[in-house]
Design a protein around this motif. Structure first.
Motif, short mmCIF file in Angstrom:
data_model
loop_
_atom_site.label_atom_id
_atom_site.label_comp_id
_atom_site.label_asym_id
_atom_site.label_seq_id
_atom_site.Cartn_x
_atom_site.Cartn_y
_atom_site.Cartn_z
N LEU A 22 0.90 -1.27 0.06
CA LEU A 22 -0.08 -0.01 0.04
C LEU A 22 0.92 1.40 0.07
N ALA A 23 1.80 1.22 1.00
CA ALA A 23 2.73 2.34 0.82
C ALA A 23 3.49 2.44 -0.11
N PRO A 91 -9.96 7.36 -1.31
CA PRO A 91 -8.49 7.21 -0.57
C PRO A 91 -8.69 7.18 0.99
N GLY A 92 -7.60 6.37 1.55
CA GLY A 92 -7.17 6.77 2.84
C GLY A 92 -7.58 6.01 4.06
N VAL A 93 -8.79 5.15 4.08
CA VAL A 93 -9.34 4.72 5.37
C VAL A 93 -10.09 3.41 5.13
N GLY A 94 -9.82 2.36 5.95
CA GLY A 94 -10.77 1.09 5.57
C GLY A 94 -10.79 0.19 7.05
N LEU A 156 1.52 5.54 8.98
CA LEU A 156 0.12 5.06 8.89
C LEU A 156 -0.26 4.91 10.29
N ILE A 157 -1.68 4.65 10.43
CA ILE A 157 -2.26 4.61 11.63
C ILE A 157 -3.19 3.44 11.64
N LEU A 158 -3.08 2.70 12.77
CA LEU A 158 -4.04 1.42 12.87
C LEU A 158 -4.82 1.42 14.14
N TRP A 159 -5.86 0.97 14.14
CA TRP A 159 -6.74 1.09 15.42
C TRP A 159 -7.30 -0.52 15.58
N THR A 176 -5.47 3.57 8.27
CA THR A 176 -5.50 4.93 7.56
C THR A 176 -4.20 5.49 7.47
N LEU A 177 -4.12 6.15 6.52
CA LEU A 177 -2.99 7.25 6.37
C LEU A 177 -2.74 8.22 7.23
#
Length: 341
Positions: A22-23, A91-94, A156-159, A176-177
Motif C-alpha cells: 500500500l505504501a 482514498p485513505g481509510v478502511g 500509517l495509523i492502525l486501530w 488509515t494514512l
C-alpha cells in the motif's frame, strides 16, 4: 477455523493486504488519489465524506449478531470463510472485522498489545498506545488500541477494537494514512459508535424451551422501551458485568436501569445473567433469595422469589436469571410481568 495469526500471516503475503505494498503504491503514484486499504479479513472500507447517506450492514451473513453503519454507495462481497468485505474507490481509510477467541475483558486487555505488535511488525518506528474503553450507541463495550508506524516513508495509523456480542468475540482493525487521519477521524468514531447487536424478532418473546439454554446476546433482551399496554418501561443505562459474575458461573451478565413511567416515574435497577444451564441459573437465584430471607417458588419451568416487601424480585427462564429492585412495591413485579424474558 483459521486463527487470527494465520490470517495475518497469509494477509502479509497478499499484495492487496500488505501495508508495505500500500505504501509503495502511494509513493510510486503520488498523483493518483484512489486506493483501497484492506486490513486482515472481513468488513472493510469506510468513507471519505460524512455527508454521504448511511446504510447498515449486518454480519455474519447467516444468523447476524451485530450491525455496523457505513456510508452509502459501497459494494460488498463475501470472502474467504464467509467474511464480508465492502469496498469504495476512495482514498485513505478502511476496516475489517474477524472472529478472535478471548474469554473475558481482562484477557483481551492483556492480549491487545501483543496483537498490536504482530499487526504492526512490518512498520518502522512502531508506537503502541494504551488500551482504552468505550461503549457504543448499541451498548456494546469496545476495548481499543492505537498503533502507529511507517512503511517506505509513509506514516500509517492502525486501530484495534475488540468487542463481544451474543457472547461471540471479534476484533475490528481500522487502517488509515496519517496524512488523511484528521478528515477521517470523525467518520471512524461514528463507525465504532454504530456497532450494535442485531435484535432478532425471536428475542421479543420466547418460550422457556427457547431460553434453555439461551444462545443470543443478553443485551438484545433489554430493549430501549417496552410496556404491558398500561405501564411503559424506558431504559436509561446498561453495563457489561460479565467479569464480575464469571466466578459465579455466568456466561454473560448485564446490569440495567429502567424508568417505570405511569402516573409517577419509578426507577428500577437490575441485572440480567445468562448461565450455561437452567440448573446453574436456579442455583444462583436460590443463593440470592437466601441472602434476602426469601423463599424460591415455581414459575412455569423456572423459579422466582420476592423480597423486601415486593421491592426486590428475581426469576429464572431457562438459563437466564434476572433480579430487579424497584423503589415501590409493585414496580419490580410489573417489570417482571412485562419483560420479554
Amino acid at each position: 477455523m483459521t486463527t487470527f495469526q494465520q490470517r495475518f500471516d497469509s494477509a502479509k503475503k497478499l499484495p492487496i493486504l500488505s501495508a508495505r505494498v500500500l505504501a509503495d503504491s502511494v509513493v510510486s503514484r503520488p498523483d493518483q488519489m484512489k486506493m483501497k486499504i484492506v486490513v486482515l479479513s472481513a468488513l472493510i472500507g469506510i468513507a471519505t465524506s460524512l455527508g454521504l447517506d448511511a446504510k447498515t450492514v449486518q454480519w455474519p451473513e447467516k444468523n447476524p449478531l451485530f450491525s455496523v453503519t457505513i456510508p452509502d454507495g459501497w459494494t460488498c462481497k463475501l470472502i474467504r470463510d464467509g467474511d464480508l468485505e465492502c469496498n469504495a474507490d476512495e482514498p485513505g481509510v478502511g476496516f475489517q472485522v474477524i472472529p478472535k477467541k478471548w474469554e473475558d475483558e481482562e484477557e483481551m486487555k492483556a492480549m491487545l498489545p501483543s496483537i498490536g505488535e504482530k499487526v504492526g511488525s512490518g512498520l518502522k518506528n512502531m508506537q503502541i498506545g494504551k488500551v482504552r474503553e468505550m461503549t457504543t450507541s448499541g451498548n456494546i463495550k469496545l476495548l481499543r488500541l492505537d498503533v502507529a508506524g511507517s512503511s517506505n516513508g509513509v506514516e500509517l495509523i492502525l486501530w484495534l477494537a475488540a468487542f463481544k456480542t451474543a457472547n461471540k468475540p471479534y476484533i475490528m482493525m481500522i487502517g488509515t494514512l496519517a496524512k488523511v487521519r484528521p478528515q477521517h477521524e470523525k467518520t471512524i468514531a461514528q463507525i465504532l459508535n454504530s456497532i450494535a447487536p442485531v435484535e432478532s424478532k425471536a428475542d421479543t418473546k420466547r418460550s422457556a424451551r427457547e431460553f434453555d439454554p439461551y444462545k443470543g446476546s443478553v443485551a438484545t433482551l433489554l430493549p430501549a422501551e417496552f410496556s404491558d399496554s398500561v405501564i411503559k418501561f424506558k431504559r436509561t443505562a446498561t453495563s457489561d458485568k460479565t467479569s464480575t459474575w464469571k466466578e459465579e458461573g455466568a456466561v454473560e451478565a448485564v446490569s440495567f436501569s429502567y424508568n417505570l413511567i405511569s402516573i409517577v416515574i419509578v426507577k428500577l435497577e437490575g441485572q440480567l445473567l445468562n448461565f450455561a444451564t437452567s440448573a446453574d441459573a436456579v442455583g444462583a437465584l436460590k443463593a440470592i433469595a437466601e441472602k434476602n430471607g426469601a423463599t424460591v417458588t415455581p414459575k412455569g419451568d423456572g423459579r422466582r422469589f420476592s423480597a423486601r416487601n415486593g421491592k426486590l424480585v428475581g426469576w429464572t427462564n431457562g438459563s437466564l436469571m434476572c433480579v430487579v429492585m424497584g423503589g415501590t412495591d409493585p414496580a419490580a413485579g410489573n417489570f417482571e410481568k412485562a419483560a420479554p424474558f
